[in-house]
Motif scaffolding. Structure first.
Motif, PDB file in Angstrom:
ATOM      1  N   ARG A 262       0.869  -1.180   0.000  1.00 21.04           N
ATOM      2  CA  ARG A 262       0.000   0.000   0.000  1.00 21.04           C
ATOM      3  C   ARG A 262       0.900   1.222   0.000  1.00 21.04           C
ATOM      4  O   ARG A 262       1.939   1.233   0.653  1.00 21.04           O
TER       5      ARG A 262
ATOM      6  N   LEU B 101      -8.610  -9.329  -0.614  1.00 24.23           N
ATOM      7  CA  LEU B 101      -8.712  -7.890  -0.843  1.00 24.23           C
ATOM      8  C   LEU B 101     -10.178  -7.570  -1.111  1.00 24.23           C
ATOM      9  O   LEU B 101     -10.915  -8.384  -1.679  1.00 24.23           O
TER      10      LEU B 101
ATOM     11  N   GLU C   1     -12.758  -1.915  -3.929  1.00 21.36           N
ATOM     12  CA  GLU C   1     -11.866  -0.967  -3.279  1.00 21.36           C
ATOM     13  C   GLU C   1     -10.824  -0.449  -4.271  1.00 21.36           C
ATOM     14  O   GLU C   1     -10.312  -1.197  -5.098  1.00 21.36           O
TER      15      GLU C   1
ATOM     16  N   LEU D 112      -7.108   1.212  -4.545  1.00 19.24           N
ATOM     17  CA  LEU D 112      -5.885   1.296  -3.742  1.00 19.24           C
ATOM     18  C   LEU D 112      -4.779   1.997  -4.513  1.00 19.24           C
ATOM     19  O   LEU D 112      -4.612   1.766  -5.718  1.00 19.24           O
TER      20      LEU D 112
ATOM     21  N   VAL E 186      -0.949   1.793  -4.730  1.00 16.00           N
ATOM     22  CA  VAL E 186       0.054   0.817  -4.340  1.00 16.00           C
ATOM     23  C   VAL E 186       1.398   1.124  -4.984  1.00 16.00           C
ATOM     24  O   VAL E 186       1.478   1.871  -5.961  1.00 16.00           O
TER      25      VAL E 186
ATOM     26  N   ARG F 294      -2.365   3.048  -9.314  1.00 14.49           N
ATOM     27  CA  ARG F 294      -3.679   2.996  -8.657  1.00 14.49           C
ATOM     28  C   ARG F 294      -4.456   1.854  -9.299  1.00 14.49           C
ATOM     29  O   ARG F 294      -4.513   1.750 -10.522  1.00 14.49           O
TER      30      ARG F 294
END
Length: 113
Positions: free
Chosen positions: A25, A51, A55, A57, A59, A76
Motif C-alpha cells: 500500500r 482484498l 476498493e 488502492l 500501491v 492505482r
C-alpha cells in the motif's frame, strides 16, 4: 466461474512474471501481496488475506534487481474480484486505473525477459 473462463474473457494477453514483485500500500511498510501476472489493463495479486472487491488502492510495486537495487512503481488499482485459491492464499484481479512511467518501464522489462 472457472479460471479458464476468466482467461477467455480477457481482452488482452497476460504476462507471467519471472521475478518477484512485491505489492505495498502506498506509504505502507507491510507487504500486501505479490504480483502474479499483468496486462496493459490489469494485474493479479496473490495475498494471505482477501482484498475487498470494489476498493481502490494506491500501491507501490517493488522489485529487486542485481546488487539489491530496488525499483518502485506507483500505480492505482481497483479490486475487481478476490477469491480463495487455497486455505492460506487469495488471488485478486485488479483493474489498472493509473500507472506511472516506472510502472511502464518495469512491465516492459518483464515482457522482454
Amino acid at each position: 466461474m472457472s479460471a479458464q473462463s476468466f482467461a477467455e474473457m480477457r481482452m488482452e494477453p497476460r504476462w507471467q512474471l519471472k521475478s518477484t514483485v512485491s505489492v505495498f500500500r502506498k506509504g505502507g511498510s507491510d507487504c500486501l501481496g505479490l504480483l502474479v501476472n499483468w496486462s496493459k489493463s490489469g494485474l493479479m495479486i496473490s495475498s494471505y488475506q482477501a482484498l475487498k472487491e470494489g476498493e481502490t488502492l494506491d500501491v507501490d510495486l517493488v522489485d529487486i534487481l542485481q546488487d539489491n537495487d530496488r525499483r518502485t512503481a506507483p500505480c492505482r488499482i481497483e479490486i475487481v474480484w478476490s477469491r480463495e485459491l487455497n486455505p492460506s492464499l487469495y488471488g485478486s484481479g485488479c483493474r489498472l486505473i493509473e500507472g506511472s512511467a516506472m510502472f511502464d518501464a518495469m512491465m516492459q522489462d518483464y515482457c522482454d525477459d
